[in-house]
Design a protein around this motif. Structure first.
Motif, mmCIF file in Angstrom:
data_model
loop_
_atom_site.group_PDB
_atom_site.id
_atom_site.type_symbol
_atom_site.label_atom_id
_atom_site.label_comp_id
_atom_site.label_asym_id
_atom_site.label_seq_id
_atom_site.Cartn_x
_atom_site.Cartn_y
_atom_site.Cartn_z
ATOM 1 N N ASP A 42 68.819 143.300 14.997
ATOM 2 C CA ASP A 42 68.407 143.129 16.392
ATOM 3 C C ASP A 42 66.925 143.360 16.617
ATOM 4 O OD1 ASP A 42 71.147 142.769 17.341
ATOM 5 O OD2 ASP A 42 71.400 144.913 16.928
ATOM 6 N N SER A 43 66.264 144.059 15.703
ATOM 7 C CA SER A 43 64.856 144.398 15.909
ATOM 8 C C SER A 43 64.139 144.532 14.574
ATOM 9 C CB SER A 43 64.716 145.703 16.708
ATOM 10 O OG SER A 43 65.251 146.798 15.974
ATOM 11 N N GLY B 208 68.191 147.805 13.810
ATOM 12 C CA GLY B 208 66.948 147.148 13.450
ATOM 13 C C GLY B 208 66.529 147.399 12.017
ATOM 14 N N VAL C 211 64.609 138.309 17.799
ATOM 15 C CA VAL C 211 64.526 139.704 17.396
ATOM 16 C C VAL C 211 63.459 140.449 18.209
ATOM 17 C CG1 VAL C 211 62.806 139.392 15.563
ATOM 18 C CG2 VAL C 211 64.581 141.124 15.309
ATOM 19 N N LEU C 212 63.773 141.703 18.560
ATOM 20 C CA LEU C 212 62.824 142.589 19.232
ATOM 21 C C LEU C 212 61.788 143.046 18.213
ATOM 22 C CD1 LEU C 212 62.775 143.919 22.163
ATOM 23 C CD2 LEU C 212 63.698 145.959 21.049
ATOM 24 N N GLU D 204 65.936 138.865 11.016
ATOM 25 C CA GLU D 204 66.492 138.139 12.162
ATOM 26 C C GLU D 204 67.595 137.192 11.721
ATOM 27 O OE1 GLU D 204 64.527 136.215 15.928
ATOM 28 O OE2 GLU D 204 64.480 134.749 14.299
ATOM 29 N N ARG E 75 71.722 148.844 19.353
ATOM 30 C CA ARG E 75 70.956 147.911 18.531
ATOM 31 C C ARG E 75 70.784 148.480 17.123
ATOM 32 N NH1 ARG E 75 67.047 147.607 23.156
ATOM 33 N NH2 ARG E 75 67.247 145.599 24.183
ATOM 34 N N HIS F 190 69.671 153.013 19.344
ATOM 35 C CA HIS F 190 68.909 152.003 18.605
ATOM 36 C C HIS F 190 68.568 152.599 17.243
ATOM 37 C CE1 HIS F 190 65.479 148.780 18.983
ATOM 38 N NE2 HIS F 190 66.082 148.726 17.816
ATOM 39 N N ARG G 103 60.438 140.380 24.153
ATOM 40 C CA ARG G 103 60.760 140.798 22.782
ATOM 41 C C ARG G 103 59.787 141.830 22.218
ATOM 42 N NH1 ARG G 103 60.909 137.527 18.401
ATOM 43 N NH2 ARG G 103 59.559 135.834 19.121
#
Length: 334
Positions: A31-32, A5, A66-67, A26, A3, A303, A98
């Motif tokens: 992704d986050s 972010g 989005v996380l 997003e 991921r 991540h 999420r």
């Protein structure tokens, strides 16, 4: 799963502006989105400190995929662990699947102004461990009566919580807390720019050791790192942008015990750009930049959350989404 972010810098931007950047992240395919949780920023002039909990609720309402979470929140002084458990259970209901609760042992800058007697690292670690275990217990059980070394509940129930508990990530830069993440958490958070040996020789082996001692697999944990990046077509601009975050380049000896943003700002502003840039991957070449960032993927992090220091975050997000993320995704898929 790999991921990528975006770190929403609560210390640098006002709440509404920061929310716009989180929504844009997003839209651009990040992704986050993770936000820091500060009661005071690193600098007084031009600094900001929006509360992370309501801000995340607003972000949950304005995004779909989005996380979202904290990187990191301290569940041991300003908040009772039961309050954190309630808040993130609610966030998990609003954004199922999420939400992430990222926690750490804290910084005196955020706590001492409330009258907290700042304890040593051993006690902060013990408080963090107890707080995480209590939060997990409150999510798993009803009518929780608990009396620990630091916290107490009596017939406490979190009434609204998601079907699947919110993942807890523990932030750490030393082996003890990193092993704790491996033992009891769903993820591990650390920050870049501290020398590769710290990650390859100390932190990643420690999280693996912790997981194995608990009969778990490290592959089941999300290994997250905040990567500090200053990327711009103008290399001098990329270097100068790092000066706003000069406090990150202060040594532990220089900033330990500094609990006033005005004094922290004074110390940071005394640093040269050559020194402030040392904590960042500074580049104007997208291929070179992507290769330097990818070193963290090669170490084993899954991540990567990107923190950019410049004032024009929309420009950064669009530039990074267009120039860097495709290169990183191509490399990770290969």
């Amino acid at each position: 799963m790999i991921r990528f972010g975006y770190k929403a810098s609560a210390e640098q931007f006002a709440p509404a502006e920061l929310l716009r950047y989180g929504i844009l992240a997003e839209e651009l395919g990040f992704d986050s989105v993770f936000i820091s949780d500060h009661l005071q920023p690193w600098r007084h002039d031009g600094g900001h400190a929006p509360a992370a909990l309501p801000w995340l609720g607003a972000l949950a309402a304005r995004t779909e995929k989005v996380l979202i979470g904290t990187s990191v929140l301290t569940p041991t002084f300003r908040y009772h662990p039961a309050v954190v458990a309630q808040a993130f259970a609610t966030l998990g209901c609003l954004a199922p699947g999420r939400a992430v609760l990222g926690v750490g042992s804290g910084e005196s800058l955020n706590e001492v102004l409330l009258g907290t007697q700042w304890p040593d690292g051993k006690e902060r670690f013990a408080r963090l461990k107890e707080a995480v275990l209590l939060i997990q217990k409150l999510w798993a059980e009803d009518r929780v009566t608990y009396e620990g070394q630091f916290y107490k509940t009596e017939n406490a129930t979190i009434y609204d919580k998601p079907a699947t508990p919110v993942p807890i990530y523990i932030g750490a830069s030393g082996p003890a807390a990193t092993r704790l993440a491996g033992r009891i958490a769903d993820g591990f958070i650390t920050t870049s720019g501290k020398g590769h040996g710290l990650y390859t020789d100390t932190l990643l082996p420690a999280v693996t050791e912790g997981a194995e001692k608990a009969g778990r697999k490290v592959d089941d944990l999300d290994l997250m790192i905040e990567v500090k990046v200053s990327f711009d077509a103008d290399l001098e601009q990329a270097r100068n942008d790092t000066q706003y975050w000069g406090a990150l380049a202060l040594s532990p000896e220089e900033k330990t015990g500094v609990e006033d943003p005005i004094e922290m700002q004074r110390l940071a502003d005394a640093l040269s750009v050559e020194r402030t840039a040392t904590r960042w991957i500074v580049s104007s070449d997208p291929e070179e930049h992507a290769l330097k960032v990818a070193e963290y993927l090669d170490m084993g992090f899954k991540h990567l959350v990107f923190h950019a220091p410049g004032p024009d975050q929309e420009r950064f997000l669009r530039l990074y989404a267009g120039e860097i993320l495709p290169r990183l995704r191509s490399r990770s898929s290969a």
